[in-house]
Design an enzyme around this catalytic site. Structure first.
Site, PDB file in Angstrom:
ATOM      1  N   ASP A   1      -1.335  -5.868   9.482  1.00 16.10           N
ATOM      2  CA  ASP A   1      -2.529  -4.995   8.992  1.00 16.10           C
ATOM      3  C   ASP A   1      -3.635  -5.798   8.559  1.00 16.10           C
ATOM      4  O   ASP A   1      -3.626  -6.283   7.342  1.00 16.10           O
ATOM      5  CB  ASP A   1      -1.997  -3.988   8.249  1.00 16.10           C
ATOM      6  CG  ASP A   1      -3.045  -2.914   7.953  1.00 16.10           C
ATOM      7  OD1 ASP A   1      -4.245  -3.158   8.097  1.00 16.10           O
ATOM      8  OD2 ASP A   1      -2.735  -1.839   7.426  1.00 16.10           O
TER       9      ASP A   1
ATOM     10  N   TYR B   1       0.730  -1.104  -0.135  1.00 16.12           N
ATOM     11  CA  TYR B   1      -0.019   0.083   0.198  1.00 16.12           C
ATOM     12  C   TYR B   1       1.039   1.273  -0.024  1.00 16.12           C
ATOM     13  O   TYR B   1       1.894   1.409   0.803  1.00 16.12           O
ATOM     14  CB  TYR B   1      -0.783   0.000   1.226  1.00 16.12           C
ATOM     15  CG  TYR B   1      -1.577   1.316   1.763  1.00 16.12           C
ATOM     16  CD1 TYR B   1      -1.461   1.721   2.980  1.00 16.12           C
ATOM     17  CD2 TYR B   1      -2.316   1.823   0.699  1.00 16.12           C
ATOM     18  CE1 TYR B   1      -2.217   2.942   3.484  1.00 16.12           C
ATOM     19  CE2 TYR B   1      -3.112   3.285   1.407  1.00 16.12           C
ATOM     20  CZ  TYR B   1      -2.873   3.491   2.549  1.00 16.12           C
ATOM     21  OH  TYR B   1      -3.402   4.690   2.889  1.00 16.12           O
TER      22      TYR B   1
ATOM     23  N   ILE C   1      -6.806  -4.986   7.843  1.00 13.32           N
ATOM     24  CA  ILE C   1      -7.734  -4.031   7.862  1.00 13.32           C
ATOM     25  C   ILE C   1      -9.008  -4.447   6.687  1.00 13.32           C
ATOM     26  O   ILE C   1      -9.958  -4.269   6.536  1.00 13.32           O
ATOM     27  CB  ILE C   1      -7.339  -2.522   7.293  1.00 13.32           C
ATOM     28  CG1 ILE C   1      -8.457  -1.567   6.908  1.00 13.32           C
ATOM     29  CG2 ILE C   1      -6.575  -2.763   5.751  1.00 13.32           C
ATOM     30  CD1 ILE C   1      -7.725  -0.193   6.733  1.00 13.32           C
TER      31      ILE C   1
ATOM     32  N   LYS D   1     -12.836  -0.251   5.664  1.00 16.62           N
ATOM     33  CA  LYS D   1     -12.863  -0.973   4.467  1.00 16.62           C
ATOM     34  C   LYS D   1     -14.277  -2.141   4.669  1.00 16.62           C
ATOM     35  O   LYS D   1     -15.003  -2.118   3.818  1.00 16.62           O
ATOM     36  CB  LYS D   1     -11.754  -1.831   4.165  1.00 16.62           C
ATOM     37  CG  LYS D   1     -10.455  -0.910   4.224  1.00 16.62           C
ATOM     38  CD  LYS D   1     -10.343  -0.027   3.129  1.00 16.62           C
ATOM     39  CE  LYS D   1      -9.179   0.998   3.098  1.00 16.62           C
ATOM     40  NZ  LYS D   1      -9.140   1.896   2.171  1.00 16.62           N
TER      41      LYS D   1
END
Lengths: 469, 488
Positions: free
Chosen positions: A230, A145, A232, A272
């Site tokens: 992470d 990302y 998410i 998200k």
């Protein structure tokens, strides 16, 4: 003496990269199916816009929570004063339970080990401040990302050393890649403090395998470093293989309450899964008390609005809602994902087989004029300016092979996706399609006329199909 | 031995920042909060509990706020009236912020400065409360090792907000009670010349925390001139802008720079928040307003680390656009602050307890120098422990605010109702009369007819830890008041 800090004058915020330039172009000329049908379609934004109606329906059915009331009394005043960085207890409990539910209740989370932050952006930066001194490094598998360059490095002074992953094995993290990255860091005289993975991966859209997680745990155990996961996108897994959290593997390997478990930290957010990026809800979960303590104090710099904590605590405490939401959201993501994949296929474009996320990792290597990043940017510019699609070039994600692009699918209506796929097909099919493009233009024009009357017709109804958004 | 090694190892695994105590929360001062937390005052359930007077919160107009929220369901994106905006707002994470939010905040800032200046909505940058704003400004204006001048006494939270993660130093500019703690150019010059670090700016809080005083026009001009001459930044924390009452006038630095034609505006920055003026600390609305374009740009990028929830932006945009409500709110807030302030100060006057004459803020700066055994901070801490544990009032000792002289205490008045204030005053009455009795006894013994409170005060506390620097702010870690706890 410089007037401003070095942080201001340097570029470590990373916003000069192509990732953000595409956004700027989009902002100048955004697609609107009625007002600006020739505008740029935003496919660079990993947002989940598919399931708002489920939340809105819940709000209508739960006016007490919506009105900041409890037992008929307004608690707005109390919320307005609530600034305790330990967070609203009911909210932390609801988050812990929701995270558990997202993992099929195979692991449980202790609310006391949760730290609330203003989004995952803040969570990741805060963890860096807690785990790394300026100049220390974290290893990250590529592609990753683009925001990490800012979130992990900018104000913390930490460094990122890439773990190179390649298409040869579907971009999986291998033992040798880990070792190489570690050695590379040593060559650069950087002290490695840990590894950070995104699981499910952004931009790949794949879940990390059990094998990879085992490699990672072995690696951080041997090197005595941290592992940040992470997660998410954990609620966006829409097909098999399922999602395996690093917490599950710790449990399987009976490593809970060991030193290693204290070095495993999870980052989560509702941006998200629930599609609520505006609310700035991020979470750090850590088994290390000192980290939880330090991160909690640091969260003062970015607490979650009490108003938002209260609303979400009510929403997430409703287990009927969360169960139904997770299920339905996944169904819709799967459907939309298939539409993108088939649309790409029709244009002769393949993508990495994926089971999660709000995007596909698309293989356009065959469209490059040469196997170089210059060619990738050339192609990307054509796609942004001519095809009028904002997608993210792999180089902005630090991919080490040119030709890959991240294309998002969950932030637009189905109709818009169709338009995007048509444009792509026309572009790929080449200049001979110009006559076809004219009749396409006519077809779209009449489609628009039809849409206006449909739109007027639909305004008289309260219910809307989610995909019409 | 093994355990020690393991712990040491653990500390090496974490950053120096996490393992250290730059957060400032390990000071002895924390006892006051603990005492309150263990035994919080409640008029019915716990009438002997500790009264919280260390929390600078504006709780006097919550009823107006609640009424407005109930009457305006469309301001919420969750109610039937507002849910049609839910998805647009929930998706909105642009760090520019909702335009209507910025416009409404700009207008509010103008109003709280008596419409004497205009604020440009495009210069409004969001942050995670003023806490986040200060840290971001420090990141923008200074490198690790640089320093900001800060007049003492100052808000204890600055030690954390400006220094902890930024590596920036604070250089105190000593102010004295002899001139009402005014900031003098001499003190500024002295601090600047003697600073052992490169000085990058001057941070002022106006109206002042903990003093409650406002800076007059001439002083503000001299501060602008001083910083401009040295080519350093001026950061004005105006978080208490609308808490002036009575005759007191608040003059913003924004107004003053209009009167200085050759002012270098690239050096001027304002930090603001709705936590005090509107009593909304829980909503985390911090604002950076800079006249320096580059700072606006970069601070905005940094605001990603602490954006205001879009749900909150939406609510505030609607609320602050309601002109009638805002006018009424500010007017009533000032009236109620004046009333509560008068209650406290009249009570103190009757007891012969001094306080710094000031007309703003949510607290008074109380003078208990004549109650100290010796003019030392050790004595101040002794006295403070008596106040916390015996009188059962949690107040903030001046040493925690880096006051140069011992004996001063910050006492908050806007976070309680009338009854609680009465109770607090009664306790002070009892305490001072006890001291008088003791002193009378002693003077009789000494056969001298002199009223003296000071030398006869015997304190027998074994714990005489020296006050350490740094203390945690009465901000984020504070547990909710019993009322709040019960409701949430």
């Amino acid at each position: 003496m410089g007037l401003l800090s070095r942080k201001v004058t340097c570029n470590a915020h990373g916003q000069d990269s192509s990732y953000f330039l595409g956004w700027e172009e989009y902002e100048k000329n955004p697609y609107d199916n009625i007002k600006n049908p020739d505008g740029i379609i935003q496919m660079g934004l990993a947002e989940n816009q598919l399931s708002f109606d489920l939340i809105e329906a819940w709000l209508v059915k739960n006016p007490e929570a919506a009105n900041f009331e409890r037992e008929g009394q307004s608690i707005f005043r109390e919320l307005a004063l609530f600034q305790d960085y330990h967070g609203l207890p009911s909210f932390k409990k609801a988050m812990a339970d929701f995270m558990s539910e997202n993992r099929g209740n195979r692991v449980s989370f202790d609310p006391r080990k949760l730290v609330l932050t203003a989004g995952a952006t803040s969570a990741n930066e805060t963890l860096m401040f807690c785990l790394a001194d300026p100049g220390d490094a974290f290893l990250l598998p590529t592609p990753y990302y683009p925001g990490f360059d800012r979130d992990l490095k900018w104000r913390t002074g930490a460094e990122i050393v890439p773990i190179q992953c390649t298409s040869a094995n579907g971009f999986r993290i291998t033992k040798s890649a880990l070792e190489e990255a570690y050695e590379q860091a040593q060559k650069l005289n950087l002290k490695v403090k840990g590894v950070l993975i995104t699981n499910p991966s952004n931009p790949l859209g794949t879940t990390t395998t059990r094998t990879e997680l085992n490699h990672l745990l072995d690696f951080v155990s041997r090197k005595n470093i941290h592992l940040i996961s992470d997660e998410i996108y954990s609620g966006t897994v829409f097909t098999s293989p399922g999602f395996i959290s690093v917490m599950e593997v710790l449990k399987e390997k009976k490593l809970e309450n060991t030193d290693v478990s204290k070095r495993v930290h999870i980052v989560y957010s509702l941006s998200k899964d629930l599609g609520l990026p505006g609310f700035r809800v991020g979470v750090i979960y850590s088994n290390d008390d000192i980290v939880v303590d330090a991160a909690t104090k640091m969260s003062s710099f970015g607490l979650i609005s009490s108003q938002t904590q209260y609303l979400l605590s009510a929403l997430l405490s409703d287990k009927n809602f969360t169960k139904n939401y997770l299920k339905e959201n996944q169904i819709r993501l799967k459907k939309r994902h298939m539409k993108l994949v088939s649309g790409l296929e029709a244009a002769g474009i393949k993508c990495l087989k994926s089971n999660a996320g709000l995007f596909c990792w698309v293989d356009m290597r065959h469209l490059l004029s040469s196997n170089t990043f210059e060619a990738e940017i050339e192609l990307w510019k054509k796609i942004v300016y001519e095809v009028k699609l904002n997608i993210s070039p792999g180089s902005s994600c630090h991919c080490n092979e040119p030709g890959w692009f991240r294309v998002c699918f969950a932030n637009m209506s189905e109709e818009t996706l169709k338009v995007a796929m048509n444009r792509l097909k026309m572009f790929v099919d080449g200049p001979s399609s110009s006559t076809r493009s004219q009749s396409e233009h006519q077809r779209l024009k009449s489609l628009r006329k039809m849409k206006v009357s449909n739109w007027v017709f639909r305004l008289s109804f309260q219910d809307r199909e989610p995909e019409e958004r | 031995m093994v355990a020690l090694t393991a712990e040491k190892q653990d500390h090496n695994l974490l950053s120096r920042m996490a393992a250290g105590d730059g957060h400032g929360e390990n000071s002895a001062y924390f006892d006051g909060w603990k005492a309150y937390e263990e035994n919080p005052f409640h008029p019915i359930d716990r009438p002997d509990g500790v009264i919280q007077m260390g929390l600078a919160e504006n709780q006097l107009c919550g009823d107006l706020m609640r009424k407005w929220v109930l009457e305006h369901p469309e301001a919420s994106i969750c109610t039937a009236e507002g849910v049609n905006q839910f998805s647009d707002i929930a998706i909105f994470q642009d760090y520019h912020g909702l335009p209507e939010f910025r416009q409404a905040v700009a207008k509010f800032m103008e109003k709280t400065r008596n419409n004497k200046v205009k604020f440009d909505p495009d210069r409004i940058v969001m942050s995670g409360g003023a806490t986040g704003a200060h840290e971001t400004v420090a990141f923008c204006l200074a490198n690790p090792g640089d320093g900001f001048l800060v007049p003492t006494p100052y808000y204890p939270g600055f030690d954390r907000d400006l220094r902890w993660r930024t590596g920036v130093n604070l250089v105190p500019v000593t102010c004295h009670s002899s001139n009402g703690f005014k900031i003098t150019v001499e003190a500024l010059d002295a601090a600047y010349e003697n600073a052992r670090v490169p000085v990058k700016g001057l941070l002022i809080t106006n109206p002042s925390n903990p003093l409650g005083t406002t800076l007059d026009r001439d002083c503000l001009k001299s501060l602008v001139k001083f910083t401009n001459d040295k080519g350093i930044h001026l950061i004005a924390d105006e978080i208490y802008a609308a808490t002036t009452f009575g005759e007191s006038e608040f003059i913003s630095v924004a107004e003053v720079i209009e009167e200085i034609p050759d002012c270098n505006r690239d050096l001027i920055h304002i930090v603001y928040s709705l936590s005090k003026d509107m009593g909304l600390p829980g909503l985390r609305i911090g604002i950076i307003y800079s006249y320096n374009n580059r700072v606006v740009q970069i601070a905005r990028k940094m605001s990603s680390f602490g954006l205001v929830s879009s749900q909150t932006q939406h609510l505030i945009a609607k609320m602050l656009s309601d002109k009638d409500f805002v006018d009424e709110f500010i007017r009533k807030s000032k009236l109620r602050l004046a009333e509560r302030h008068a209650e406290l100060t009249t009570g103190l006057d009757g007891l012969g307890i001094g306080w710094l004459k000031a007309g703003a803020g949510l607290f008074i700066w109380m003078d208990l120098r004549n109650l100290l055994k010796t003019a030392t901070f050790d004595s101040e801490m002794e006295l403070w422990r008596v106040i916390v544990h015996k009188v059962k009032l949690n107040v903030s000792p001046g040493g925690s605010c880096h006051c140069h002289e011992p004996g001063w205490f910050r006492v908050c008045f806007a976070n309680m109702d009338h009854q609680t204030m009465e109770t607090a005053l009664e306790r002070i009455r009892v305490f001072t009369s006890q001291i008088e009795e003791e002193s009378l006894k002693l003077t009789k013994q000494m056969a001298k007819k002199k009223k003296c409170w000071q030398s006869s005060l015997r304190l027998s506390f074994k714990d005489t830890r020296r006050f350490e620097e740094g203390f945690f702010s009465p901000h984020s870690p504070v547990p909710p008041s019993p009322l709040v706890r019960a409701q949430i």
